[in-house]
Design a protein around this motif. Structure first.
Motif, mmCIF file in Angstrom:
data_model
loop_
_atom_site.group_PDB
_atom_site.id
_atom_site.type_symbol
_atom_site.label_atom_id
_atom_site.label_comp_id
_atom_site.label_asym_id
_atom_site.label_seq_id
_atom_site.Cartn_x
_atom_site.Cartn_y
_atom_site.Cartn_z
ATOM 1 N N ASP A 180 -16.272 10.139 -1.906
ATOM 2 C CA ASP A 180 -16.176 9.335 -3.112
ATOM 3 C C ASP A 180 -16.261 10.231 -4.384
ATOM 4 N N GLY A 220 -3.747 -2.912 -1.131
ATOM 5 C CA GLY A 220 -4.216 -1.231 -1.141
ATOM 6 C C GLY A 220 -5.504 -1.818 -0.152
ATOM 7 N N GLY A 278 -9.193 0.619 1.367
ATOM 8 C CA GLY A 278 -9.977 1.749 1.291
ATOM 9 C C GLY A 278 -10.388 2.135 2.627
ATOM 10 N N ARG A 279 -11.402 2.968 2.741
ATOM 11 C CA ARG A 279 -12.164 3.270 3.977
ATOM 12 C C ARG A 279 -12.832 2.296 4.639
ATOM 13 N N SER A 300 0.961 -1.125 -0.102
ATOM 14 C CA SER A 300 0.071 -0.100 0.084
ATOM 15 C C SER A 300 1.013 1.303 -0.056
ATOM 16 N N GLY A 359 -11.328 7.332 -4.991
ATOM 17 C CA GLY A 359 -11.531 7.242 -3.464
ATOM 18 C C GLY A 359 -10.354 7.911 -2.714
ATOM 19 N N VAL A 360 -10.636 8.224 -1.505
ATOM 20 C CA VAL A 360 -9.860 8.958 -0.685
ATOM 21 C C VAL A 360 -9.714 8.421 0.656
ATOM 22 N N LEU A 361 -8.260 8.478 1.130
ATOM 23 C CA LEU A 361 -8.228 7.537 2.440
ATOM 24 C C LEU A 361 -7.343 8.171 3.039
ATOM 25 N N GLN A 399 -0.943 -2.020 -6.384
ATOM 26 C CA GLN A 399 -0.849 -2.341 -4.812
ATOM 27 C C GLN A 399 -1.399 -3.783 -4.705
ATOM 28 N N VAL A 403 -4.885 8.341 -2.189
ATOM 29 C CA VAL A 403 -5.770 8.708 -3.413
ATOM 30 C C VAL A 403 -5.728 7.431 -4.498
ATOM 31 N N CYS A 450 -1.662 6.642 -5.101
ATOM 32 C CA CYS A 450 -0.696 7.332 -4.598
ATOM 33 C C CYS A 450 -0.966 7.965 -3.141
HETATM 34 C C1 BTN Z 1 -12.175 4.382 -0.627
HETATM 35 O O1 BTN Z 1 -12.847 4.846 -1.364
HETATM 36 O O2 BTN Z 1 -12.361 3.493 0.274
HETATM 37 C C2 BTN Z 1 -10.425 4.953 -0.527
HETATM 38 C C3 BTN Z 1 -9.715 4.183 -1.303
HETATM 39 C C4 BTN Z 1 -8.329 4.682 -1.350
HETATM 40 C C5 BTN Z 1 -7.447 4.035 -2.180
HETATM 41 C C6 BTN Z 1 -6.041 4.545 -2.144
HETATM 42 S S1 BTN Z 1 -4.990 4.033 -3.413
HETATM 43 C C7 BTN Z 1 -3.415 4.546 -2.787
HETATM 44 C C8 BTN Z 1 -3.677 4.645 -1.231
HETATM 45 N N1 BTN Z 1 -3.165 3.451 -0.784
HETATM 46 C C9 BTN Z 1 -3.984 2.423 -0.083
HETATM 47 O O3 BTN Z 1 -3.771 1.392 0.308
HETATM 48 N N2 BTN Z 1 -5.416 3.182 -0.342
HETATM 49 C C10 BTN Z 1 -5.006 4.401 -0.747
#
Ligand code: BTN
Length: 252
Positions: A107, A48, A50-51, A21, A117-119, A45, A131, A65
């Motif tokens: 989102d 990776g 998410g939320r 990640s 998506g953003v975390l 990834q 992101v 990234c």
């Molecule tokens: C979501 O909408 O649940 C958020 C998703 C976020 C994904 C990004 S990809 C780059 C970064 N590394 C991760 O493991 N997650 C975020």
């Protein structure tokens, strides 16, 4: 109000092929004392996220990234997360011919389908802004990712989209919106509300141990979602999964 100056984000840059990640790598950089603005970007990834602890499948063809921030002070972290959502929506529009909306909390949707998506996570004494943008991911791979309600910039715009162009636009918009957040966040709220595809619609809000149904009434000054229940009571929601009922709004 005098704005705090923010150096352009995205330096130094760590480019990776495959990584677990990018948020984890950025967290390690933070713990090692690397300065604000550092960027980690990977082609794929393998873990990776998410939320709400969900996996975020991240094949080749996406922008995955993380940016390291060290906010000294400012409005709430909830508002910072909304500011990032606005930045991603603007970057998507700058990179290709789409109109991007926002579903609370951040989102990014195009034609009602999730494109990014953003975390935000705290690590190493910093805030890591992760992101994920589906840039040119084939439809089949998207279905394995976040379900049939997902799309990519390529699919939505009908044209090939360059990942580095999306990244450049993202860093530009992120720098601007981070600065606006530091200046008080009023502009962030305004910009977020202009893109809100949730307001006025029925929504199911899932939180640990509680599910609420009601009508989304937009966001308050802290960036919390206002949900009007059938009893008339308005609940403020700070962190949850939100499903909006009915057909997606056209055009966003
Ligand atoms: C979501 O909408 O649940 C958020 C998703 C976020 C994904 C990004 S990809 C780059 C970064 N590394 C991760 O493991 N997650 C975020």
């Amino acid at each position: 109000m005098r704005r705090p100056h923010v150096e352009r984000l995205g330096r130094p840059i760590v480019r990776l092929g495959e990584v677990g990640s990018t948020n984890d790598v950025a967290g390690l950089l933070a713990a090692a004392g690397v300065a604000e603005g550092a960027l980690v970007v990977a082609d794929r990834q393998s873990a990776g996220r998410g939320r709400l602890g969900r996996p975020w499948v991240s094949p080749h063809g996406g922008l995955w990234c993380s940016v390291l921030l060290r906010p000294a002070r400012g409005p709430s972290r909830g508002l910072l997360s909304l500011a990032v959502g606005v930045a991603v929506a603007e970057a998507a529009e700058a990179a290709c011919d789409v109109r991007a909306g926002l579903k609370w909390p951040n989102d990014v949707l195009v034609e009602g389908r999730k494109v990014a998506g953003v975390l935000l996570e705290a690590a190493g004494g910093a805030v890591i802004v992760g992101v994920g943008v589906n840039v040119i991911i084939p439809a089949g791979a998207l279905r394995a990712d976040i379900g049939p309600a997902a799309t990519s910039l390529h699919l939505a715009s009908g044209r090939p989209v360059d990942r580095d162009r999306v990244l450049a636009a993202l860093l530009d918009r992120l720098t601007a919106w981070y600065e606006a957040w530091g200046a008080g966040g009023g502009q962030v709220l305004e910009a977020w509300r202009r893109r809100d595809v949730t307001a006025g619609r029925r929504a199911v809000v899932s939180m640990p141990g509680e599910t609420l149904e009601g009508v989304a009434e937009g966001i308050d000054g802290d960036g919390a979602l206002r949900l009007r229940l059938s009893t008339g009571e308005v609940r403020r929601v700070m962190a949850a999964d939100v499903q909006v009922m009915g057909h997606p709004a056209r055009g966003c």
